[in-house]
Design a protein around this motif. Sequence first.
Motif, mmCIF file in Angstrom:
data_model
loop_
_atom_site.group_PDB
_atom_site.id
_atom_site.type_symbol
_atom_site.label_atom_id
_atom_site.label_comp_id
_atom_site.label_asym_id
_atom_site.label_seq_id
_atom_site.Cartn_x
_atom_site.Cartn_y
_atom_site.Cartn_z
ATOM 1 N N TYR A 161 28.457 18.327 47.017
ATOM 2 C CA TYR A 161 28.803 18.194 48.425
ATOM 3 C C TYR A 161 28.349 19.440 49.180
ATOM 4 O O TYR A 161 29.140 20.146 49.813
ATOM 5 N N ALA A 162 27.071 19.736 49.091
ATOM 6 C CA ALA A 162 26.475 20.890 49.765
ATOM 7 C C ALA A 162 24.992 20.587 49.936
ATOM 8 O O ALA A 162 24.497 19.545 49.510
ATOM 9 N N ASP A 163 24.287 21.511 50.580
ATOM 10 C CA ASP A 163 22.849 21.325 50.791
ATOM 11 C C ASP A 163 22.026 21.907 49.651
ATOM 12 O O ASP A 163 21.023 21.321 49.227
ATOM 13 N N LEU A 164 22.430 23.068 49.176
ATOM 14 C CA LEU A 164 21.780 23.723 48.047
ATOM 15 C C LEU A 164 22.849 24.194 47.082
ATOM 16 O O LEU A 164 23.959 24.552 47.496
ATOM 17 N N GLU A 165 22.511 24.197 45.800
ATOM 18 C CA GLU A 165 23.385 24.838 44.834
ATOM 19 C C GLU A 165 22.527 25.471 43.743
ATOM 20 O O GLU A 165 21.366 25.087 43.533
ATOM 21 N N MET A 166 23.106 26.434 43.076
ATOM 22 C CA MET A 166 22.317 27.235 42.141
ATOM 23 C C MET A 166 23.027 27.341 40.801
ATOM 24 O O MET A 166 24.227 27.603 40.733
ATOM 25 N N PHE A 167 22.280 27.108 39.746
ATOM 26 C CA PHE A 167 22.753 27.390 38.403
ATOM 27 C C PHE A 167 21.559 27.369 37.459
ATOM 28 O O PHE A 167 20.421 27.126 37.861
ATOM 29 N N THR A 168 21.828 27.643 36.211
ATOM 30 C CA THR A 168 20.800 27.637 35.171
ATOM 31 C C THR A 168 21.135 26.570 34.158
ATOM 32 O O THR A 168 22.300 26.380 33.816
ATOM 33 N N ASN A 169 20.139 25.867 33.666
ATOM 34 C CA ASN A 169 20.306 25.161 32.399
ATOM 35 C C ASN A 169 19.022 25.268 31.606
ATOM 36 O O ASN A 169 18.047 25.864 32.059
ATOM 37 N N PHE A 170 19.031 24.741 30.415
ATOM 38 C CA PHE A 170 17.902 24.906 29.516
ATOM 39 C C PHE A 170 17.805 23.677 28.640
ATOM 40 O O PHE A 170 18.679 22.808 28.649
ATOM 41 N N PHE A 171 16.733 23.581 27.884
ATOM 42 C CA PHE A 171 16.674 22.528 26.887
ATOM 43 C C PHE A 171 16.458 23.150 25.514
ATOM 44 O O PHE A 171 15.698 24.091 25.357
ATOM 45 N N PRO A 172 17.166 22.636 24.504
ATOM 46 C CA PRO A 172 16.969 23.146 23.154
ATOM 47 C C PRO A 172 15.671 22.607 22.574
ATOM 48 O O PRO A 172 15.155 21.574 22.999
ATOM 49 N N GLY A 173 15.133 23.316 21.606
ATOM 50 C CA GLY A 173 13.915 22.843 20.961
ATOM 51 C C GLY A 173 12.679 23.220 21.741
ATOM 52 O O GLY A 173 12.707 24.034 22.660
ATOM 53 N N ASN A 174 11.557 22.603 21.378
ATOM 54 C CA ASN A 174 10.286 23.021 21.957
ATOM 55 C C ASN A 174 9.489 21.886 22.562
ATOM 56 O O ASN A 174 8.315 22.048 22.862
ATOM 57 N N ASP A 175 10.113 20.735 22.765
ATOM 58 C CA ASP A 175 9.437 19.634 23.452
ATOM 59 C C ASP A 175 10.240 19.275 24.695
ATOM 60 O O ASP A 175 11.448 19.032 24.611
ATOM 61 N N PRO A 176 9.603 19.237 25.872
ATOM 62 C CA PRO A 176 10.355 19.060 27.117
ATOM 63 C C PRO A 176 10.635 17.620 27.511
ATOM 64 O O PRO A 176 11.245 17.394 28.555
ATOM 65 N N GLU A 177 10.190 16.644 26.732
ATOM 66 C CA GLU A 177 10.360 15.257 27.172
ATOM 67 C C GLU A 177 11.819 14.901 27.473
ATOM 68 O O GLU A 177 12.113 14.347 28.547
ATOM 69 N N PRO A 178 12.777 15.199 26.569
ATOM 70 C CA PRO A 178 14.172 14.868 26.905
ATOM 71 C C PRO A 178 14.661 15.579 28.166
ATOM 72 O O PRO A 178 15.430 15.021 28.950
ATOM 73 N N TYR A 179 14.210 16.809 28.370
ATOM 74 C CA TYR A 179 14.586 17.587 29.554
ATOM 75 C C TYR A 179 14.040 16.938 30.821
ATOM 76 O O TYR A 179 14.748 16.786 31.827
ATOM 77 N N LEU A 180 12.785 16.527 30.778
ATOM 78 C CA LEU A 180 12.167 15.895 31.946
ATOM 79 C C LEU A 180 12.798 14.544 32.256
ATOM 80 O O LEU A 180 12.704 14.057 33.382
ATOM 81 N N ASN A 181 13.464 13.952 31.281
ATOM 82 C CA ASN A 181 14.213 12.721 31.519
ATOM 83 C C ASN A 181 15.360 12.918 32.513
ATOM 84 O O ASN A 181 15.898 11.952 33.055
ATOM 85 N N ASN A 182 15.745 14.168 32.726
ATOM 86 C CA ASN A 182 16.872 14.448 33.622
ATOM 87 C C ASN A 182 16.589 14.101 35.071
ATOM 88 O O ASN A 182 17.522 14.040 35.877
ATOM 89 N N TRP A 183 15.336 13.886 35.452
ATOM 90 C CA TRP A 183 15.011 13.651 36.857
ATOM 91 C C TRP A 183 14.485 12.242 37.121
ATOM 92 O O TRP A 183 13.777 12.015 38.091
ATOM 93 N N THR A 184 14.846 11.317 36.264
ATOM 94 C CA THR A 184 14.519 9.916 36.532
ATOM 95 C C THR A 184 15.511 9.343 37.537
ATOM 96 O O THR A 184 16.604 9.889 37.749
#
Length: 569
Positions: A451-474
């Motif tokens: 419920y804001a315009d911008l927010e800030m935080f960090t996250n990461f993905f374990p391992g060395n292949d980004p496919e599961p991570y990129l699934n986060n923006w479907t």
Amino acid sequence: MSAVFKHFTLTTLSCVALTSAAHAERGSQGDLGLIYWQAPTLLNPYLASGPKDSEPASLVLEPLARHDETGQMVPWLAAAIPTLDNGGISPDLQSITWTLKPGIKWSDGSDFTADDVVFTANYCMDTESGCQMTAKFTDVEHVQALDAQTVKISFSKPKPYPYAPFVGLEVPVLQAAQFGDCMGANALNCSTQNLAPIGTGPYQITDFKPGDVVTYDVNAHFRDADKPGFAKVTLKGGGDASGAARAVLETGEFDYAWNLQLDPQVLTQMKSAGKGQVVSSFGTAVERLQVNLTNAAADLGDARSTRDGGAHPFLADPRVTKALSLAVDRDTLIDIAYGDAGRPTCDVLAAPAIYASGANDACLTQDLDAARALLDDAGWTDSDGDGIRDKDGVPMALLYQTSVNPVRQTTQDLLKAWWAEIGVATELRAIAPSVFFGGDQSSPDTYQKFYADLEMFTNFFPGNDPEPYLNNWTCAAIPTPENGWAGMNVPRYCSPEYDALLAKLGNTVDIEARIAISKQLNNMLMQAGALIPLVHRGEVSAHANSLKGVRMNVWDSELWNIADWTRAK
């Protein structure tokens, strides 16, 4: 063997045994104190909102495989990593078969079997469960126990990288007997199970006060007879990063402090007390601004911050988000707030290095004039001379929220000042981490409700292949009222082109082609203005000088090898 499997199986999936310090006797090292200033609120990673919950759970719950401190995949509850060469991955790439280590027991003494793995997959894939890790099970068609020690995961299409399910701290195996009544919509109602899961790990939970303290005792049924070394673990939550660092580095009250996002000069001064040391490592973590592409106006009611409520009045325009990014002096931000634990970045996919795009690096140099020109071009001008740009009666005013943390508040102050120079007003909001990351569906202040315009935080993905991570923006990963605000697509970005390209990635075997597609997906997110990356963050923690065996791990849980920790005499 295809190029991708040479990359993933020969260099990162070696099944060598993990070296560890020998223990004279299980539990002979006394008590261990951990401080996680972002206090855990539940210990079921499938319902958790971040590492503040999944890391404390990792002492108890374990996956089939995880990543060591170098990013290499190592077997954990599984006897070996399945590959094409050893027959664990089918030639058509549509299934992966895991063989479990023999003799593993749950902490209640019952046998760990393939049925527990099957149950856990079905638990998360139930659409009514509110599972936060559904992206890990993308394209999973079914999971079946071939026998008590063998589980087969079948996919609806070829999966060049089939290691998302049950690899890493976010997707451990739950005990079917304990969670059997927690399927579907009842998952969130299983308080006893979510607060005190039975596990196969080195410790078992003896008491948990959500938002405060977790206490653990040795799991008497743990598979390594001489481990863990410590008889009791106390994990204290709450406070702030500064207090946590002080408790290890200055007072010696605790043995390990997690996530010390602090002014580097402060850490150096604390370390001079001589009681502890600071450890850090770079992985995939990126501190970023999440851009709300939808309208966050409170008068929209239930449609607030949803796609049903319409597009954001100005942040949906990529020219605006690009201007906000160009106004940021990332080098100064890092000098003031991060020191050696930060590197400037313009990409959300900043690591592993082979996936770093470089196509968006214009933001590495602050350019206030270019930022102003972009806003002018978008039609936002200061029509009334008050210093704030406006358009059609709408002022360019932002509500920018994040969690309470000294470095994040410093970042907020700096960004507010830079944006003021280009005619953008900013209201700052800092929310207690236990609330911001808490996942309480009734709270208006969670990062997923946004419920804001911008927010800030960090996250990461374990391992060395980004496919599961990129699934986060479907499109399917957008948090909504209908799905209980579950999902990691916080910006509400929805692009059929992105989804189609991601599906192509899921069908691509060649490693060079996978790298190219992953970079393209990153670029789509950046150019749409869905995220504004700021800092490629090194994870920073601290431990007592007497604590031995710590192998700082940014690819998995920092506590991944806690069974090997000992205390120097």
